[in-house]
Design an enzyme around this catalytic site. Structure first.
Site, mmCIF file in Angstrom:
data_model
loop_
_atom_site.group_PDB
_atom_site.id
_atom_site.type_symbol
_atom_site.label_atom_id
_atom_site.label_comp_id
_atom_site.label_asym_id
_atom_site.label_seq_id
_atom_site.Cartn_x
_atom_site.Cartn_y
_atom_site.Cartn_z
ATOM 1 N N CYS A 383 -33.442 16.056 -9.707
ATOM 2 C CA CYS A 383 -32.152 15.687 -9.139
ATOM 3 C C CYS A 383 -32.187 14.280 -8.543
ATOM 4 O O CYS A 383 -32.238 13.318 -9.298
ATOM 5 C CB CYS A 383 -31.681 16.745 -8.143
ATOM 6 S SG CYS A 383 -29.877 16.771 -8.024
ATOM 7 N N HIS A 509 -31.864 21.671 -11.216
ATOM 8 C CA HIS A 509 -32.931 22.199 -10.350
ATOM 9 C C HIS A 509 -33.698 23.318 -11.057
ATOM 10 O O HIS A 509 -33.378 24.495 -10.875
ATOM 11 C CB HIS A 509 -32.325 22.739 -9.046
ATOM 12 C CG HIS A 509 -31.809 21.668 -8.157
ATOM 13 N ND1 HIS A 509 -32.572 21.103 -7.157
ATOM 14 C CD2 HIS A 509 -30.618 21.031 -8.132
ATOM 15 C CE1 HIS A 509 -31.863 20.168 -6.547
ATOM 16 N NE2 HIS A 509 -30.680 20.104 -7.122
ATOM 17 N N GLU A 511 -36.490 24.506 -10.492
ATOM 18 C CA GLU A 511 -37.280 25.333 -9.564
ATOM 19 C C GLU A 511 -36.552 26.608 -9.177
ATOM 20 O O GLU A 511 -37.179 27.574 -8.732
ATOM 21 C CB GLU A 511 -37.643 24.518 -8.310
ATOM 22 C CG GLU A 511 -36.506 24.212 -7.331
ATOM 23 C CD GLU A 511 -35.678 22.973 -7.669
ATOM 24 O OE1 GLU A 511 -35.708 22.534 -8.838
ATOM 25 O OE2 GLU A 511 -34.987 22.454 -6.766
HETATM 26 N N1 GLN Z 1 -27.698 13.191 -3.597
HETATM 27 C C1 GLN Z 1 -27.702 13.325 -5.006
HETATM 28 C C2 GLN Z 1 -26.360 13.758 -5.552
HETATM 29 O O1 GLN Z 1 -25.539 14.261 -4.838
HETATM 30 C C3 GLN Z 1 -28.807 14.273 -5.462
HETATM 31 C C4 GLN Z 1 -28.606 15.681 -5.020
HETATM 32 C C5 GLN Z 1 -29.852 16.512 -5.120
HETATM 33 O O2 GLN Z 1 -30.962 15.996 -5.217
HETATM 34 N N2 GLN Z 1 -29.692 17.819 -5.080
HETATM 35 O O3 GLN Z 1 -26.110 13.613 -6.725
#
Ligand code: GLN
Length: 534
Positions: A383, A509, A511
């Protein structure tokens, strides 16, 4: 058979591991052939934990349907291998929100709206909801907080009412407490447990089983004493000793006959013994690693173990799959810079850059990506970790010195990561990110395709920003491969660098879907690549 309801409350102290006990019991019942789900009721006023800083309650766990939930739901999914949903995590805030919206619509016209019965009715409705679908034999409800807290009283009151509203054999209450060991006196102390159970009973709820967290074995006399003072049968006091792995806890609970007590009280006859063979072979691999490997987890919430819970667990699963022990070194991205990066990351065989929000610690993350890319260290970005891999590439390979994500620098002349179009018009912060499961198409011949061995995958998301497709061609020309794309909206979901031994980063994600029995493939391959380097 009616759906059976099991309630798990906690006393004496928080952080006793109610979620793990609930998940372990669920696992045992599932392993006996029952259809089981678990839900958590949290006594705070946020509608969901999505707006909480990880320092408050640890990681925010995201379900398939895009609910932002308590991290205990992650344990439930990992133990049971099932998907949970919005209905599995309810907060006081959500309850009040529902009741107050109803009041405004006029549903209670003429009536005074009160905690009892209106709030408790709504709690009860939600406690029974998953059971009403007909898909479950057993619904386990974990009541967050500690008995005696003002916040959890309405939940306990709802339990009290339910125990009289359903047949006796459909309701079971378990209380988890702590038996502290006083070193100086060399004694286990039962008094806090007595008080906690008294408190629960004074609120009208009688525990059927008491589970005692303890560092030392409970002697038969001590069990009898707890039973006597807490008004339960002697055999219904069971111990939960500190375990070497959370995945050992179902076996410990089985040895204490927790599942047997439960099925007897709930009058579910004729069940086979639990079949825990999947967990057993996982635990054997976990317990007998052939090698060790050091992996850096670069993030900014590293002071708190729970902030990256699912990532940590994914490494446990991937380690066992590779028969190796993964030593995860949490590195604070705020303290990482070019002057110390060699010293901090030099011994690491793999570098993972973690998810996150806001500007704090970003430069350290970029520094970690650069180090991994230039030194051929296996790299995995998740992410925000992917977004920083894109920024690093833009700055140091393409040569745009001020490239940035607009989350960090709205005025950059190269907004390589930018807010998604549909996000721009949103004003509300809660529950409005791109959340939950989305499909992703994998490009043939890429590392991603080899790892997943599939053309299409589905993974869960939680973000507002994305790769800016205006720059796609320039990045491709400079050597970056976009190996996973959302087929409906053309969003970049996975990137990689074929010139590097193992460099992969993902917008989603992964994970969140790793379990002991089905370890997440990117984690498995990342650990394997780190072992090659070791
Ligand atoms: N802050 C980033 C976004 O909103 C990444 C979010 C995250 O890592 N879950 O896109």
């Amino acid at each position: 058979m009616n759906t059976k309801y099991i309630f798990v409350t906690g006393g004496v102290a928080s952080s006793l591991g109610k979620g793990i006990i609930a998940a372990s019991l669920a696992k045992l019942l599932q392993a006996r052939g029952l259809r089981v789900t678990i839900q958590k009721f949290d006594p705070y006023l946020n509608i969901d934990p999505g707006t909480l800083n990880p320092y408050e309650h640890g990681e925010c766990y995201v379900t398939e349907d895009g609910a932002e939930t308590d991290l205990d739901l992650g344990h439930y999914e990992r133990f049971l291998g099932i998907h949970t949903s919005q209905a599995n995590n309810v907060t006081t805030g959500r309850i009040y929100n529902t009741v107050i919206s109803r009041e405004r619509k006029g549903d209670y016209l003429g009536k005074t709206v009160q905690i009892v019965p209106h709030i408790t009715d709504e709690i009860k409705r939600r406690m029974l909801l998953l059971g009403k679908t007909g898909n479950y034999d057993v619904v386990i409800t974990e009541v967050g907080g500690t008995v005696g807290d003002m916040e959890s009283q309405p939940f306990v009151e709802a339990m009290r009412q339910l125990q009289w509203e359903m047949p006796e054999e459909d309701f079971l209450s378990i209380h988890l407490t702590l038996i502290p060991y006083l070193k100086a006196a060399q004694e286990l102390k039962t008094k806090p447990t007595q008080h906690s159970v008294q408190k629960l009973q004074s609120q009208g709820v009688h525990p059927d089983i008491i589970v005692c967290r303890t560092e030392k074995e409970l002697t038969p006399e001590l069990r009898r004493k707890i039973a006597l003072f807490c008004n339960v049968k002697p055999g219904h006091v069971i111990q939960s000793m500190d375990a070497w792995s959370i995945y050992q806890v179902p076996f410990n609970m089985e040895a204490e006959h927790l599942d047997e007590l439960v099925v007897n009280k709930l009058e579910i006859p004729g069940l086979p013994e639990p079949d825990l063979s999947g967990f057993k072979s996982f635990l054997e691999r976990l317990r007998n690693p052939q090698r060790e490997v050091d992996i850096a987890l670069v993030g900014k919430y590293v002071e708190l173990q729970d902030a990256y819970k699912s990532i940590q667990e994914s490494f446990v699963h991937a380690g066992a799959a590779n028969q190796c022990k993964v030593n995860v070194h949490c590195i604070h991205s705020e303290h990482l810079d070019p002057s110390n990066v060699e010293e901090v990351l030099g011994q690491m065989k793999g570098i993972l850059v973690a998810p996150g929000f806001g500007s704090r610690g970003l430069e350290g993350k970029i520094c970690a990506v650069k180090y991994a890319r230039e030194h051929g260290v296996p790299f995995f970005g998740i992410c925000l970790g992917m977004q920083m891999a894109v920024v690093e590439f833009a700055r140091n390979v393409i040569g745009w010195a001020d490239a940035a994500s607009t989350e960090d620098n709205p005025d950059t002349s190269h907004p390589v990561i930018d807010m998604m179009e549909e996000q721009k018009k949103l004003t509300l912060k809660g529950g409005t990110m791109r959340l939950g499961a989305y499909p992703c198409k994998l490009k043939e011949g890429t590392l991603a395709h080899r790892i997943y061995d599939a053309d299409y995958i589905s993974e869960r998301h939680r973000h507002r920003y994305e790769f800016n497709n205006e720059y796609l061609q320039t990045f491709q020309d400079a050597g970056m491969v976009f190996s996973g794309i959302n087929p409906d909206h053309n969003l970049v979901e996975m990137i990689e660098l074929p010139s590097h031994p193992f460099f992969i980063a993902v917008q989603f994600h992964p994970e969140l879907k790793s379990t002991p029995e089905k370890p997440q493939p990117i984690f498995v391959h990342f650990v394997r690549a780190a072992l090659v380097k070791a």
